[in-house]
Design a protein around this motif. Structure first.
Motif, PDB file in Angstrom:
ATOM      1  N   GLY A  46      14.295 -21.149  39.047  1.00 66.37           N
ATOM      2  CA  GLY A  46      14.841 -19.717  39.077  1.00 66.37           C
ATOM      3  C   GLY A  46      13.565 -18.909  38.494  1.00 66.37           C
ATOM      4  N   VAL A  47      13.488 -17.893  38.729  1.00 70.01           N
ATOM      5  CA  VAL A  47      12.533 -16.661  38.245  1.00 70.01           C
ATOM      6  C   VAL A  47      13.075 -15.512  37.989  1.00 70.01           C
ATOM      7  N   LEU A  48      12.654 -14.962  36.805  1.00 64.85           N
ATOM      8  CA  LEU A  48      12.956 -13.593  36.321  1.00 64.85           C
ATOM      9  C   LEU A  48      12.004 -12.372  36.378  1.00 64.85           C
ATOM     10  N   THR A  49      10.857 -12.817  35.957  1.00 65.99           N
ATOM     11  CA  THR A  49       9.550 -12.243  36.431  1.00 65.99           C
ATOM     12  C   THR A  49       8.730 -12.873  37.375  1.00 65.99           C
ATOM     13  N   LEU A  50       8.304 -11.986  38.794  1.00 67.03           N
ATOM     14  CA  LEU A  50       7.557 -12.568  39.581  1.00 67.03           C
ATOM     15  C   LEU A  50       6.298 -12.978  39.301  1.00 67.03           C
TER      16      LEU A  50
ATOM     17  N   GLY B  41      24.715  -3.444  32.977  1.00 67.46           N
ATOM     18  CA  GLY B  41      23.926  -3.076  34.469  1.00 67.46           C
ATOM     19  C   GLY B  41      22.470  -3.409  34.285  1.00 67.46           C
ATOM     20  N   GLY B  42      21.667  -2.676  35.293  1.00 70.50           N
ATOM     21  CA  GLY B  42      20.239  -3.123  35.173  1.00 70.50           C
ATOM     22  C   GLY B  42      20.013  -4.313  35.699  1.00 70.50           C
ATOM     23  N   TRP B  43      18.753  -4.847  35.682  1.00 75.97           N
ATOM     24  CA  TRP B  43      18.279  -6.111  36.185  1.00 75.97           C
ATOM     25  C   TRP B  43      19.101  -6.636  37.599  1.00 75.97           C
ATOM     26  N   HIS B  44      18.627  -5.527  38.398  1.00 75.96           N
ATOM     27  CA  HIS B  44      19.640  -5.595  39.624  1.00 75.96           C
ATOM     28  C   HIS B  44      19.492  -6.938  40.531  1.00 75.96           C
ATOM     29  N   SER B  45      18.170  -7.384  40.832  1.00 73.44           N
ATOM     30  CA  SER B  45      17.855  -8.391  41.802  1.00 73.44           C
ATOM     31  C   SER B  45      18.405  -9.461  41.033  1.00 73.44           C
ATOM     32  N   TYR B  46      18.200  -9.723  40.038  1.00 77.75           N
ATOM     33  CA  TYR B  46      18.191 -10.956  39.041  1.00 77.75           C
ATOM     34  C   TYR B  46      19.804 -11.182  38.808  1.00 77.75           C
ATOM     35  N   ARG B  47      20.356 -10.306  38.662  1.00 81.46           N
ATOM     36  CA  ARG B  47      22.071 -10.425  38.748  1.00 81.46           C
ATOM     37  C   ARG B  47      22.525 -10.633  39.881  1.00 81.46           C
ATOM     38  N   ALA B  48      22.110  -9.743  40.842  1.00 82.51           N
ATOM     39  CA  ALA B  48      22.889 -10.006  42.110  1.00 82.51           C
ATOM     40  C   ALA B  48      22.359 -11.376  42.596  1.00 82.51           C
ATOM     41  N   SER B  49      21.218 -12.012  42.704  1.00 83.28           N
ATOM     42  CA  SER B  49      20.645 -13.256  43.018  1.00 83.28           C
ATOM     43  C   SER B  49      21.492 -14.442  42.426  1.00 83.28           C
ATOM     44  N   LYS B  50      21.828 -14.324  41.080  1.00 84.13           N
ATOM     45  CA  LYS B  50      22.688 -15.275  40.502  1.00 84.13           C
ATOM     46  C   LYS B  50      24.280 -15.280  40.819  1.00 84.13           C
ATOM     47  N   ALA B  51      24.629 -13.992  40.858  1.00 84.54           N
ATOM     48  CA  ALA B  51      26.127 -13.717  41.408  1.00 84.54           C
ATOM     49  C   ALA B  51      26.284 -14.611  42.728  1.00 84.54           C
ATOM     50  N   ALA B  52      25.267 -14.344  43.722  1.00 86.45           N
ATOM     51  CA  ALA B  52      25.209 -14.737  44.905  1.00 86.45           C
ATOM     52  C   ALA B  52      25.139 -16.357  44.971  1.00 86.45           C
ATOM     53  N   LEU B  53      24.221 -16.895  43.999  1.00 83.41           N
ATOM     54  CA  LEU B  53      24.320 -18.291  43.718  1.00 83.41           C
ATOM     55  C   LEU B  53      25.556 -19.036  43.289  1.00 83.41           C
ATOM     56  N   ASN B  54      26.200 -18.124  42.420  1.00 83.19           N
ATOM     57  CA  ASN B  54      27.458 -18.534  42.084  1.00 83.19           C
ATOM     58  C   ASN B  54      28.718 -18.651  43.188  1.00 83.19           C
ATOM     59  N   MET B  55      28.535 -17.767  44.049  1.00 78.76           N
ATOM     60  CA  MET B  55      29.421 -17.752  45.152  1.00 78.76           C
ATOM     61  C   MET B  55      29.253 -18.919  46.270  1.00 78.76           C
TER      62      MET B  55
END
Length: 248
Positions: free
Chosen positions: A88-92, A156-170
């Motif tokens: 996983g990554v939080l900061t590129l 809110g915020g941390w848009h890409s990280y939140r969305a990428s983990k939500a997609a992983l969970n799905m």
């Protein structure tokens, strides 16, 4: 959390850790070695094995499907009972951190975050699930995050990280439903390790409440303890380091 190896299911004979060079991944390998695992497949970009006669290093790249497929093929004859994607990554790598506002969204950065947090673990699942024999219990887990919960998102915020983990969970939920039809003993879950003292969290550790930061060794013990207790009835969900379910 009880000590490693005291769960209802216990510690497997063979395990595989993708991301074994990271803070949590290396701690997991160390914990498995101490618990008496016969074989620990430890995957990293370099492929360098860590100390321990049980540990077998292999090279893989989250952005190179062929390297993941080759790793799975290497294990096909005797697949591990547990597979953990400790990636996983939080900061590129270029220093780009999580976006605090929609105004900072950048398509290239978003694509890289999704490649590492969602697509890479999905490819690990694709190839590792494909070598699992029917009629044998196994567990596949991927590191997720509480901030990937949609219903629990109040900041809110941390848009890409939140969305990428939500997609992983799905995706994990989808894989669990599909595998349950052919592999009823399977357990496929996401794991939230908490805030761990690792390279991923270093830029965000200031201001944490005392006791909120967990050592990698403790995080590994917690996660192994959780996995050792999960059953197929809990497959497709996300659990935190205490064993409590994270809402979708």
């Amino acid at each position: 959390m009880d000590d490693v190896g005291q769960g209802a299911i216990g510690i497997p004979r063979k395990v595989c850790v993708f991301g074994a060079s990271g803070g949590i991944g290396q701690a997991l390998c160390d914990a498995f070695a101490r618990s008496g695992c016969e074989t620990i497949y430890a995957g990293s970009r370099s492929g360098i094995a860590f100390e321990g006669e049980q540990i077998r290093g292999f090279a893989f790249d989250l952005c190179d499907e062929s390297s993941i497929a080759a790793a799975a093929e290497m294990m096909r004859a005797d697949p591990p009972e547990w597979v953990i994607a400790a990636t996983g990554v939080l900061t590129l790598a270029d220093g780009t951190g999580p976006e605090r506002t929609y105004r900072r969204l950048d398509p290239a950065s978003m694509a890289e975050v999704f490649a590492l947090n969602t697509i890479g673990p999905a490819l690990i699942a694709k190839h590792m699930l494909g070598i699992m024999p029917r009629g044998r219990a196994f567990t596949l887990a991927a590191l997720s995050a509480r901030v990937g919960s949609i219903s629990d998102n109040r900041l809110g915020g941390w848009h890409s990280y939140r969305a990428s983990k939500a997609a992983l969970n799905m995706l994990l939920r989808n894989f669990a439903l599909e595998m349950a039809r052919t592999h009823p003993g399977s357990v496929i879950v996401g794991l939230h390790p908490g805030t761990v003292d690792s390279a991923l969290s270093v830029p965000f550790q200031s201001g944490l409440a005392e006791g909120q930061l967990t050592r990698p060794q403790d995080a590994a013990q917690n996660l192994i303890g959780v996995l050792s207790r999960l059953t197929p009835a809990q497959s497709g969900r996300v659990f935190d380091f205490r064993g409590e379910e994270v809402p979708a």
